[in-house]
Design a protein around this motif. Structure first.
Motif, PDB file in Angstrom:
ATOM      1  N   LYS A 148      15.264   5.722  -3.412  1.00  0.00           N
ATOM      2  CA  LYS A 148      14.432   4.542  -3.635  1.00  0.00           C
ATOM      3  C   LYS A 148      15.024   3.656  -4.730  1.00  0.00           C
ATOM      4  O   LYS A 148      14.981   2.438  -4.638  1.00  0.00           O
ATOM      5  CB  LYS A 148      13.012   4.956  -4.029  1.00  0.00           C
ATOM      6  N   ASP A 435       2.980   1.698   5.026  1.00  0.00           N
ATOM      7  CA  ASP A 435       3.315   2.659   3.977  1.00  0.00           C
ATOM      8  C   ASP A 435       4.815   2.819   3.749  1.00  0.00           C
ATOM      9  O   ASP A 435       5.226   3.684   2.978  1.00  0.00           O
ATOM     10  CB  ASP A 435       2.685   4.024   4.280  1.00  0.00           C
ATOM     11  N   THR A 436       5.641   2.023   4.419  1.00  0.00           N
ATOM     12  CA  THR A 436       7.086   2.043   4.154  1.00  0.00           C
ATOM     13  C   THR A 436       7.566   0.603   3.979  1.00  0.00           C
ATOM     14  O   THR A 436       6.916  -0.342   4.447  1.00  0.00           O
ATOM     15  CB  THR A 436       7.874   2.691   5.294  1.00  0.00           C
ATOM     16  N   GLU A 438      10.140  -0.790   5.380  1.00  0.00           N
ATOM     17  CA  GLU A 438      10.504  -1.364   6.671  1.00  0.00           C
ATOM     18  C   GLU A 438       9.282  -1.943   7.381  1.00  0.00           C
ATOM     19  O   GLU A 438       9.317  -3.047   7.920  1.00  0.00           O
ATOM     20  CB  GLU A 438      11.161  -0.287   7.543  1.00  0.00           C
ATOM     21  N   LYS A 439       8.178  -1.193   7.361  1.00  0.00           N
ATOM     22  CA  LYS A 439       6.966  -1.657   8.034  1.00  0.00           C
ATOM     23  C   LYS A 439       6.264  -2.765   7.250  1.00  0.00           C
ATOM     24  O   LYS A 439       5.467  -3.519   7.811  1.00  0.00           O
ATOM     25  CB  LYS A 439       6.019  -0.476   8.247  1.00  0.00           C
ATOM     26  N   LEU A 485       6.787   2.692  -3.958  1.00  0.00           N
ATOM     27  CA  LEU A 485       8.003   2.403  -3.198  1.00  0.00           C
ATOM     28  C   LEU A 485       9.149   1.902  -4.072  1.00  0.00           C
ATOM     29  O   LEU A 485      10.286   1.821  -3.618  1.00  0.00           O
ATOM     30  CB  LEU A 485       7.702   1.360  -2.114  1.00  0.00           C
TER      31      LEU A 485
END
Length: 851
Positions: A148, A435-436, A438-439, A485
């Motif tokens: 991360k 929750d990511t 990318e999303k 994140l």
């Protein structure tokens, strides 16, 4: 595009399926390996250069430059090349042609070829970042687990390039560099991760090669030895080549007449290409019509760096006056983006944007005609591959031009088009709270388009609630994207859109609480990315806003945050001023916890200024306030700072052992609940106390644990003291290789983040290391640099240590500035007595036993 080994087999009449005649895939492989006369098969490199811009200008000339690139690429000691030229000069054309040439030689044995362009990101925003690049290149190189932390991504990429021969092309670095007109920082990378990658790549030997391109030189290359890289500045085209280019594009006239056009456009490649297409399409190539080109004015810009690319804007003005509305409106829609327009974005814009009304009526065949005409004229890049077009793009200069015209001439439609994209991207994620990263990407894009639509409050609410997940049922602030994140770059890129004129003032359409929150978050993100100097402005603006409403508690906290920024960069006077004011705010707030923290902050600033008695008083007052809160002693960062002062001022073994007992007890009590960095600071204090007691085994174990613990926290700006103090331990215990490794590690961090305060500590420790390896000249250089930096920063805690280093050097060099070792040693002792830095007597006893 990635090369497919199956395609290569088919070219040779073989397929994976018909390999059964050899007994199947594995037996075929064994047959090849075991056949003694079979030549070793040529490795097929993995290639992905789809992220590089397509060339909008055919390559004319540049034979010398092509040769120089190939010579550098194949030279055993060269590891990097950089193309430097203004926009539209032909960097992409040169890169494209060179890649085609080396592809014919199978890339000279490189097994991975990857290209990425940063330039297109920089059209709208005041901030761009390297995060998408690392997210793409690391999986390409086979990395399944990606850290991360952005600095760790950079280091991982450098390690990958050590292990795999790779050609990495990074195009258009200028959005990641400080502008040329910014004093003291011109051309320096402002992206921490990319800066770290360049530093790691420089110091780690590998068989990989890096090709960079930018509109301005890269300051970081000043640290490279010239034999290891090639700097290749590209000039505008010679007018002979300019005339030849126009001839190839169908422009009439003799060579002298075409040369006159080239001279008028100063040989700017993109301008010449656009002019050639314009004359061919509208005037049958008649060179006479070039005289109708509008003159260069201030409306085309005034930057010396882009003096040649301004000619392209002249040609685009001419072009736009002759353009049909359908083509113009489509190009203006392209100008809504800082990236290629995707198929889904085009679909929603054609359907819902007011500006697309003319385009909605086009049939598929008419669309094809418009696209082909724009491609032919050099205003639209051709599609990639043989499949249906999935994106639409153009040269950044062209995109920026039509985007600006859209905004100026149709402001209402411009905002409505961005509003269409804002609403569209909010609906893309499957979950309301992705929750990511990318999303979450569509939500970040939505924020950008929302701001460009001037829907600032709605964009802020989207960021606040769905990206940060703040203000839930209980009003909790989670800051999910930041704390869970670590998306500092992503958040900062979207938040930049709330600042039309830099980091100082957010858009006035936001209410004051929202402005203050955005300022504070931006400052935090900038600090987390190591951009301390930039983080100061939004933090000070935030402080001013809190002062206007007399929010004493927030003002106290703002002052602490300012000190967190001032200390590492070595601005101790500003830190002292901020903290003196901050304590007054904490008194007005009547919050005991804030008063305790602010006293600790003031204590550590005074400690570093060399005012140890005043610092001691501050910490004693902080301890009294802490006891009012029901705690025996200071802990966390305040506790670390307090113990650092004690280690400088006490010499009695009993007092040192008390520090160890206290910090061990705190660590055991808080082991399950304390943040990682709190435990790390306790361990570092214990290690330093053991070192003062000369209990080297215990000290070594504690230093090892402390460094491991702070690394887990991913708080890169907290790390330097850990490596510096451990390097000092290794130096004292005669473990020179380990000391060198820690010093090299911390130097990269210090340089990456411009931490001048820690640079002083590094120079003093490294100066002693140089003496241990008998490099007396380097030790003297360290001493002189440390001396200057101490005066510059006001870090007078190190005055005595500076003189002590001079005394050590004089033992081997006789004198410095006419003074011998004894003179500097007496200066050291006098300074120790003046400020009460008695802990330094232990060093004198160790290094000057006869004194």
């Amino acid at each position: 595009m990635t090369t497919n080994p199956k395609d290569n087999a088919q070219k040779n009449g073989l397929t994976i399926e018909n390999l059964s005649i050899f007994g199947g895939k594995q037996q075929f492989a064994d047959t090849i390996v075991n056949c003694p006369n079979q030549p070793e098969p040529e490795l097929i490199p993995e290639v992905d250069i789809d992220h590089l811009p397509q060339s909008t200008t055919p390559l004319i000339g540049r034979k010398i430059e092509l040769t120089q690139l190939t010579e550098a690429f194949t030279h055993p000691s060269k590891r990097l090349a950089i193309l430097v030229a203004a926009g539209g000069i032909g960097k992409s054309a040169l890169t494209d042609e060179w890649l085609q040439q080396i592809a014919e030689r199978n890339y000279y044995g490189k097994t991975y070829i990857f290209g990425w362009s940063f330039y297109s990101q920089g059209s709208h925003t005041t901030f761009t970042n390297s995060q998408p690049f690392f997210s793409a290149v690391l999986p390409f190189l086979g990395m399944s687990e990606i850290p991360k932390d952005e600095i760790e991504k950079a280091r991982l990429l450098a390690r990958c390039l050590q292990q795999k021969p790779c050609l990495l092309i990074l195009d258009g670095l200028e959005p990641l560099q400080y502008p040329e007109n910014l004093q003291n920082m011109s051309g320096e990378l402002q992206d921490s991760a990319l800066k770290e990658f360049i530093a790691c790549f420089r110091r780690t030997a590998s068989n990989s090669f890096l090709l960079l391109s930018s509109r301005q030189p890269l300051v970081e290359l000043n640290k490279w030895h010239s034999e290891h890289y090639l700097s290749l500045p590209l000039e505008t085209l010679p007018h002979d080549d300019g005339a030849l280019l126009l001839e190839q594009l169908g422009v009439t006239g003799n060579t002298a007449e075409r040369q006159a056009i080239s001279k008028d456009l100063n040989g700017h490649a993109l301008s010449l290409v656009l002019m050639g297409h314009l004359l061919s399409e509208h005037h049958q190539g008649d060179f006479h019509y070039a005289r109708e080109l509008p003159p260069l004015t201030s409306a085309h810009g005034s930057s010396d760096a882009e003096k040649d690319s301004r000619h392209a804007l002249r040609v685009l003005d001419y072009y736009d006056s002759l353009q049909d509305e359908t083509s113009r409106y489509f190009l203006q829609l392209l100008g809504l983006f800082d990236r290629p327009m995707s198929h889904s974005e085009k679909t929603v814009l054609i359907k819902q944007a007011q500006h697309a009304e003319l385009l909605r009526a086009l049939t598929e065949k008419q669309w094809q005609i418009v696209q082909k005409r724009l491609e032919k004229n050099g205003l639209l890049l051709g599609r990639k591959g043989k499949f249906k077009r999935l994106e639409w793009d153009t040269h950044p200069i062209i995109r920026s031009y039509f985007g600006q015209k859209f905004k100026e001439n149709h402001p209402s439609a411009f905002r409505q088009a961005h509003l269409t994209l804002f609403e569209y991207y909010q609906k893309v994620p499957e979950k309301k709270y992705p929750d990511t990263l990318e999303k979450m990407a569509p939500l970040y894009q939505a924020v950008v388009h929302g701001c460009l639509a001037k829907q600032y409050r709605q964009a802020f609410q989207l960021y606040w609630r769905r990206i940060c997940r703040n203000g839930g049922k209980n009003g909790n602030n989670v800051y999910y994207s930041l704390y869970k994140l670590g998306a500092y770059s992503n958040d900062l890129k979207s938040l930049a859109e709330f600042f039309p004129f830099g980091w100082e003032v957010p858009d006035k359409n936001l209410i004051e609480d929202e402005q203050a929150e955005i300022l504070a978050t931006c400052s935090f993100c900038l600090m987390s990315l190591g951009r301390f100097q930039e983080a100061i402005t939004p933090r000070k603006t935030c402080l001013s806003m809190h002062y206007n409403v007399r929010d004493w508690l927030e003002l106290s906290s703002d002052s602490q945050n300012l000190v967190d920024l001032y200390l590492p960069i070595g601005n101790l006077e500003q830190a002292n001023s901020a903290m003196q004011q901050g304590f007054r705010y904490s008194l007005l707030s009547k919050d005991i916890r804030q008063q305790m923290i602010n006293k600790s902050y003031l204590g550590t600033v005074l400690h570093r200024k060399g005012k140890l008695t005043d610092a001691y008083v501050c910490f004693q007052e902080a301890r009294k306030l802490q006891r009012k809160r029901g705690y025996d002693e200071l802990y966390s960062l305040s506790g670390f700072w307090h113990c650092s002062l004690l280690l400088d001022t006490v010499i009695d073994e009993y007092d040192l052992k008390k520090i160890i007992v206290l910090k061990t007890k705190q660590s055991n009590e808080l082991k399950t609940a304390t943040p990682l960095n709190d435990l790390a600071y306790n361990l570092l204090t214990i290690a330093s106390a053991y070192l003062a007691l000369n209990e080297m085994s215990h000290a070594g174990d504690a230093f090892k644990q402390a460094v491991q613990q702070i690394q887990k926290s991913n708080m890169i700006h907290c790390i330097p003291p850990f490596y510096l103090l451990r390097a000092n331990f290794y130096l004292i215990s005669d473990q020179l290789d380990l000391a060198k490794a820690d010093l090299e590690t911390v130097l990269e961090i210090i340089e990456c983040y411009s931490m001048h305060l820690y640079a002083v500590d590094y120079l003093l420790i490294h100066g002693r290391y140089c003496l241990d390896i008998n490099d007396h000249d380097a030790a003297l250089e360290n001493y002189e640099e440390a001396k200057n930096l101490i005066q510059e920063t006001g870090y007078h805690l190190r005055d005595a240590e500076q003189d002590l280093l001079a005394a050590m050097i004089c033992q081997q060099r006789e004198t410095i500035a006419g003074k011998d070792s004894n003179v500097y040693l007496q200066k050291t002792k006098k300074r120790i007595e003046e400020i009460g830095q008695w802990g330094l007597l232990r060093v004198i006893e160790r290094d000057f036993p006869e004194q």
